[in-house]
Design a protein around this motif. Structure first.
Motif, PDB file in Angstrom:
ATOM      1  N   VAL A   1      -1.594   6.580   0.430  1.00 47.60           N
ATOM      2  CA  VAL A   1      -0.668   6.680  -0.702  1.00 47.60           C
ATOM      3  C   VAL A   1      -1.437   6.325  -1.964  1.00 47.60           C
ATOM      4  O   VAL A   1      -1.954   5.211  -2.092  1.00 47.60           O
TER       5      VAL A   1
ATOM      6  N   SER B   1      -0.184   7.872  -5.171  1.00 49.51           N
ATOM      7  CA  SER B   1       0.603   8.469  -6.253  1.00 49.51           C
ATOM      8  C   SER B   1       2.066   8.105  -6.075  1.00 49.51           C
ATOM      9  O   SER B   1       2.510   7.750  -4.972  1.00 49.51           O
TER      10      SER B   1
ATOM     11  N   GLU C   1       4.370  10.235  -6.198  1.00 50.69           N
ATOM     12  CA  GLU C   1       4.911  11.292  -5.329  1.00 50.69           C
ATOM     13  C   GLU C   1       4.744  10.903  -3.867  1.00 50.69           C
ATOM     14  O   GLU C   1       5.650  11.115  -3.047  1.00 50.69           O
ATOM     15  N   ASP C   2       3.596  10.323  -3.508  1.00 55.81           N
ATOM     16  CA  ASP C   2       3.363   9.899  -2.133  1.00 55.81           C
ATOM     17  C   ASP C   2       4.339   8.807  -1.698  1.00 55.81           C
ATOM     18  O   ASP C   2       4.633   8.656  -0.506  1.00 55.81           O
TER      19      ASP C   2
ATOM     20  N   LYS D   1       9.112   6.523   1.097  1.00 58.19           N
ATOM     21  CA  LYS D   1       8.552   5.300   1.680  1.00 58.19           C
ATOM     22  C   LYS D   1       9.407   4.098   1.275  1.00 58.19           C
ATOM     23  O   LYS D   1      10.064   4.087   0.237  1.00 58.19           O
TER      24      LYS D   1
END
Length: 340
Positions: free
Chosen positions: A162, A164, A166-167, A171
């Motif tokens: 991860v 970003s 966006e990532d 989560k």
């Protein structure tokens, strides 16, 4: 014979006078009890002990500080402002974010996302200290320096790669404050406050996927055992630890003792300020984490950092508004200084 008797009498009078002087000096010596909620193993504890030693040295032994680490006096952090105000303890290590019940405006002085470069912290530090001095004075607490916390890297420590925002979508992230929960919520990222002592288990059992944490000291809580990846986000906006003395206790001190207290506090403040920003320390810590098996990914992009900071400042402002007039005054003063 008369001369011998006279000499003996004179010696006895001199000795009696010296003994009386020493006894008077000892009687005039003052010992102040100092509460600290931090464990004695913490680096800050060494600076508190150094402060106590300096006070005794600078006062010529007339003033002593008895430090009680790890809450050994049985005091609760949430009650410390009231405790000091009533003179139930002489001194304490103060941390503004602990007092959301009694003085929520103190939690509005500084917040995560406030700085994007470590050196900004040193520039803003005098303003932050001024705001804390003002806030604690309302509780009849006089501040005498303190400990400037080190400015550590803050990163996302995750089980999967991860690097970003966006990532992070989808989560679950561990954070340490309500302000951070609301900041990530504004970015449509699920976050929850989990105490540091429970963070390892939460990652291990899948309660969260990532931990927002101080990367520099991640090894001390064994994050390398439950995460494999790390990406740097921003520097820690570290609120300083303040040495506070009850006005009642301060009133018992003479000018020499007060001066010793002030000088010792300022000396510790200056020493820890000089240690706060250390790029070499951060680089070595990063290398150590890599040696432990952590994959250090590229840092979050400038665009992502800007997005995070915008959300953090917005929730910071809301927090300040909810704290009332003083909260907004502190927020406006600090953010204006940061923007200059």
């Amino acid at each position: 014979m008369r001369n011998n008797n006279f000499n003996r009498l004179a010696s006895a009078v001199t000795l009696l006078g010296l003994t009386t002087t020493i006894a008077t000096a000892q009687a005039d010596a003052v010992t102040l009890n100092f509460h600290s909620g931090l464990a004695q193993s913490r680096p800050e504890a060494e600076h508190i002990e150094a402060f106590a030693s300096l006070v005794e040295e600078k006062s010529g032994g007339e003033l002593k500080i008895e430090v009680y680490h790890a809450g050994a006096l049985g005091l609760k952090e949430a009650d410390i402002l009231r405790t000091l105000q009533r003179g139930m303890v002489d001194m304490a290590l103060l941390y503004g974010e602990y007092y959301t019940r009694d003085a929520p405006e103190l939690a509005s002085v500084y917040a995560q996302g406030a700085i994007t470069a470590a050196d900004q912290h040193l520039d803003i530090l005098p303003v932050i200290k001024e705001m804390y001095d003002d806030g604690f004075a309302k509780w009849n607490i006089h501040t005498v320096g303190g400990v400037v916390a080190p400015i550590f890297d803050v990163g996302l420590h995750c089980k999967e790669p991860v690097d970003s925002l966006e990532d992070l979508q989808g989560k679950k992230v561990r954070v340490w404050s309500r302000h951070l929960v609301e900041t990530f919520d504004a970015l449509d990222i699920a976050a929850q406050v989990i105490p540091q002592n429970d963070m390892y288990m939460a990652l291990q059992t899948g309660v969260v996927d990532c931990a927002y944490y101080l990367s520099t000291v991640a090894k001390t809580v064994s994050l390398q055992e439950v995460t494999e990846y790390e990406s740097y986000l921003h520097p820690w906006a570290a609120a300083p630890w303040i040495f506070g003395i009850s006005e009642r206790a301060l009133g018992r001190l003479d000018d020499n003792q007060r001066q010793a207290l002030e000088e010792a506090g300022q000396e510790i403040w200056a020493t820890t300020r000089d240690l706060a920003v250390d790029p070499e320390r951060e680089a070595l810590a990063r290398e150590e984490r890599e040696s432990l098996g952590i994959t250090v990914l590229p840092p979050f992009s400038d665009a992502d950092v800007d997005t995070f900071v915008t959300a953090a400042w917005s929730t910071w402002q809301t927090m300040a508004e909810n704290a009332g007039e003083d909260g907004m005054r502190y927020y406006n003063t600090v953010t204006q200084a940061l923007s200059e």
